[in-house]
Motif scaffolding. Structure first.
Motif, short mmCIF file in Angstrom:
data_model
loop_
_atom_site.label_atom_id
_atom_site.label_comp_id
_atom_site.label_asym_id
_atom_site.label_seq_id
_atom_site.Cartn_x
_atom_site.Cartn_y
_atom_site.Cartn_z
N UNK A 60 0.55 -1.25 0.06
CA UNK A 60 0.06 -0.01 0.01
C UNK A 60 1.01 1.32 -0.12
N UNK A 61 0.67 2.18 -1.03
CA UNK A 61 1.43 3.40 -1.18
C UNK A 61 0.85 4.49 -0.42
N UNK A 76 0.47 6.02 -12.05
CA UNK A 76 0.80 5.52 -13.06
C UNK A 76 1.93 5.67 -13.92
N UNK A 77 2.47 7.06 -14.03
CA UNK A 77 3.77 7.50 -14.58
C UNK A 77 4.90 6.78 -13.90
N UNK A 78 4.72 6.62 -12.54
CA UNK A 78 6.04 6.29 -11.81
C UNK A 78 5.97 4.76 -11.93
N UNK A 111 11.55 1.33 -4.65
CA UNK A 111 11.91 2.67 -4.95
C UNK A 111 10.58 3.51 -5.57
N UNK A 112 9.88 2.68 -6.23
CA UNK A 112 8.80 3.27 -6.96
C UNK A 112 7.98 4.22 -5.53
N UNK A 113 7.68 3.37 -4.38
CA UNK A 113 6.92 4.11 -3.35
C UNK A 113 7.64 5.21 -2.92
N UNK A 115 9.66 7.22 -4.64
CA UNK A 115 9.28 8.49 -5.49
C UNK A 115 8.20 8.95 -5.54
N UNK A 116 6.94 8.08 -5.48
CA UNK A 116 5.61 8.62 -5.23
C UNK A 116 5.48 9.56 -4.14
N UNK A 117 6.05 9.17 -3.07
CA UNK A 117 5.72 10.12 -1.87
C UNK A 117 6.53 11.24 -2.26
N UNK A 118 7.79 11.27 -2.58
CA UNK A 118 8.59 12.62 -2.78
C UNK A 118 7.59 13.30 -3.94
#
Length: 232
Positions: A60-61, A76-78, A111-113, A115-118
């Motif tokens: 869960x992000x 979706x982009x990330x 890594x995706x998680x 970057x999404x947060x940032x």
């Protein structure tokens, strides 16, 4: 020596090489470790995948009470650029909340998680500042965000193009989502419905361009490090 022992030796050399950044002497040791690891990989035909963990998982992000179009776009982009699949579902204990999840190799999900947060927080900060400073206030908030996301998408595209210009065929394949992840994801989402991302039409070009320009300050993480370049 068994192939498993060779793989562990290569992993150790790569770890040693990545640590050797504190002095000239250590940098020389780093280069030697990289060279030795590469020789072993060529000699024993060890592939990049042999050195990677293939554990698949989901995480869960973020949870949302109002999952906006731009958050779906960003997720979706990330996901597309970091080898994971994005999807969302209702919270089991609260029907008013939506859970955004990433599915893929565990290291890619992490890594995706991150970057999404940032990126998510960066957009909220920038758009909040813009609405205070802009003569339009919050009126064209969506135009600003769309401009920001468009620039972010272009950054990813340019980064991929730069990598593909210098990458081997094997490295290009390694940047794609694994077939194992795709197969497993299709199984768990077999009965899911598909949600379309409805991107708004630009109403105010000035706000759109302000968002586009501000996104130039957002730095993308490197998708390919020394280890990946060595392996390929």
């Amino acid at each position: 020596m068994e192939n498993a022992d060779i793989i562990e030796k290569v992993k150790g050399l790569i770890a040693l090489a990545n640590d050797g950044k504190d002095s000239e002497k250590r940098d020389e040791e780093s280069q030697n470790a990289f060279a030795m690891a590469r020789k072993l990989m060529i000699k024993y035909r060890i592939e990049k995948e042999d050195l990677e963990s293939t554990d698949i998982g989901e995480e869960v992000i973020m949870s949302f009470e109002n999952f906006e179009w731009w958050e779906k776009f960003l997720a979706s982009l990330i996901g597309k650029n970091f080898r994971v699949k994005a999807y969302f579902s209702e919270h089991a204990q609260s029907k008013d909340k939506i859970l955004l999840k990433y599915y893929g190799l565990k290291k890619d999900v992490e890594l995706a998680k991150e970057l999404f947060y940032i990126a998510h927080q960066t957009i909220l900060n920038y758009v909040g500042h813009y609405m205070v400073q802009s003569k339009f206030g919050p009126l064209y908030r969506k135009d600003y965000i769309l401009g920001f996301l468009t620039a972010l998408q272009e950054k990813f595209t340019k980064q991929n193009e730069n990598i593909f210009q210098i990458a081997s065929r094997e490295l290009r394949l390694s940047l794609q989502i694994s077939s194992k992840v795709l197969t497993e994801f299709e199984k768990i989402t077999e009965n899911f419905s598909i949600s379309q991302i409805e991107t708004p039409v630009i109403e105010n070009k000035e706000s759109y361009l302000n968002g586009y320009d501000d996104a130039q300050f957002f730095k993308l993480p490197q998708k390919v490090d020394k280890e990946v370049l060595l392996i390929n």
